[in-house]
Design an enzyme around this catalytic site. Structure first.
Site, PDB file in Angstrom:
ATOM      1  CB  CYS A  65      -0.861  -0.038   1.262  1.00 18.50           C
ATOM      2  SG  CYS A  65      -1.857   1.445   1.511  1.00 18.50           S
ATOM      3  CB  CYS A  98      -2.884   4.107  -5.686  1.00 20.22           C
ATOM      4  SG  CYS A  98      -4.276   3.371  -4.794  1.00 20.22           S
TER       5      CYS A  98
HETATM    6  N1  DGL Z   1      -4.020   0.807  -2.148  1.00 15.27           N
HETATM    7  C1  DGL Z   1      -3.623   1.926  -1.370  1.00 15.27           C
HETATM    8  C2  DGL Z   1      -2.354   2.563  -1.935  1.00 15.27           C
HETATM    9  O1  DGL Z   1      -1.575   1.912  -2.604  1.00 15.27           O
HETATM   10  C3  DGL Z   1      -4.591   3.051  -1.119  1.00 15.27           C
HETATM   11  C4  DGL Z   1      -6.017   2.824  -0.992  1.00 15.27           C
HETATM   12  C5  DGL Z   1      -6.632   3.649   0.088  1.00 15.27           C
HETATM   13  O2  DGL Z   1      -6.844   4.875  -0.089  1.00 15.27           O
HETATM   14  O3  DGL Z   1      -6.900   3.060   1.124  1.00 15.27           O
HETATM   15  O4  DGL Z   1      -2.107   3.716  -1.691  1.00 15.27           O
END
Ligand code: DGL
Length: 274
Positions: free
Chosen positions: A74, A193
């Protein structure tokens, strides 16, 4: 020595599954535990302190399940929590555990994907305002210009499976226009993301043909391969029974249905109370 330790893979929700899929492809033998903090997602707009607190709770839960190594799949958590966990928590509380993120492995290679030395980063507000990508990329590729665009509507669109509909066009176009207005010569867009790989078909509708769209799954998986080669003491600790377990802090039935969109195959998750 036989043991059942696993590699922990964490995301605020589903996005980390796009990275996890690539990791399993490269390293299928290891045991893994995936944790999505769906009950408290999205993380993108949460404050630094909240992202740190939630991420630490999830990392400690994975440690307690027997994960000596956790990957923050993440960007938001990597941008806002990783350094504090590595510097303020691990040395004192868990000296033999390791937590790795997705930003550094991406910054280490991204300069190889641009001819014009101009890169656009799309991410959550948290990732973009942290400035982590411009700072990290500068360390490895000082000549590369980095412009950023926060895209707060993309995670909700993706999580609600609306990302490929005509309803998504407005936001995708707006974010790309804003990005290109900062650097018309950019030829590489980093999807910073882990949710965003799902929206690639929609991005391609609006992007100039020569633009490279880069997602992180393979980059992070390659970097984990190298890490385990360089740290055989860690690789030996992890069980190699090809087990994959999935946990969510949200509703497991909802998770199972949506997660397969990201993971490409059926998932059976269990609920965890953090
Ligand atoms: N998947 C997460 C990232 O790579 C973000 C998603 C979220 O906002 O929770 O930043």
């Amino acid at each position: 020595m036989y043991n059942m330790n696993s590699i922990g893979v964490f995301d605020s929700g589903y996005g980390g599954l796009t990275v996890f899929k690539s990791i399993i492809k490269k390293l299928p033998a290891y045991n893994y535990i995936y944790l999505g903090d769906n009950a408290r997602a999205p993380y993108g707009d949460h404050s630094f302190d909240i992202v740190y607190q939630y991420t630490l709770e999830c990392v400690e839960w994975l440690f307690a399940q027997g994960c000596p190594l956790v990957i923050l799949a993440c960007n938001t958590a990597s941008a806002k929590a990783l350094r504090s966990i590595q510097q303020k928590v691990l040395p004192y509380k868990y000296p033999h555990h390791r937590v790795l993120g997705v930003i550094r492995p991406t910054a280490e290679v991204i300069g190889h994907y641009t001819q014009s030395n101009s890169i656009g980063v799309m991410g959550t507000r948290g990732t973009v305002t942290s400035q982590s990508y411009p700072i990290e990329i500068k360390k490895f590729f000082p000549a590369v210009k980095v412009v950023q665009q926060s895209c707060p509507m993309l995670v909700p669109l993706i999580e609600n499976n609306e990302h490929l509909t005509s309803g998504a066009d407005h936001f995708v176009k707006k974010y790309l226009d804003d990005l290109y207005s900062q650097a018309p010569d950019l030829d590489c867009i980093l999807l910073a993301c882990t949710h965003y790989p799902l929206i690639i078909p929609k991005l391609l509708q609006f992007l100039p043909a020569h633009t490279q769209v880069l997602s992180q799954g393979e980059i992070v998986a390659n970097s984990l391969v190298k890490y385990l080669q360089n740290h055989p003491e860690m690789a030996e600790k992890i069980g190699k029974e090809s087990q994959q377990q999935f946990f969510t802090s949200g509703d497991p039935e909802v998770f199972n249905t949506r997660a397969s969109l990201f993971f490409g195959k059926k998932i059976l998750s269990k609920q965890v109370h953090l």
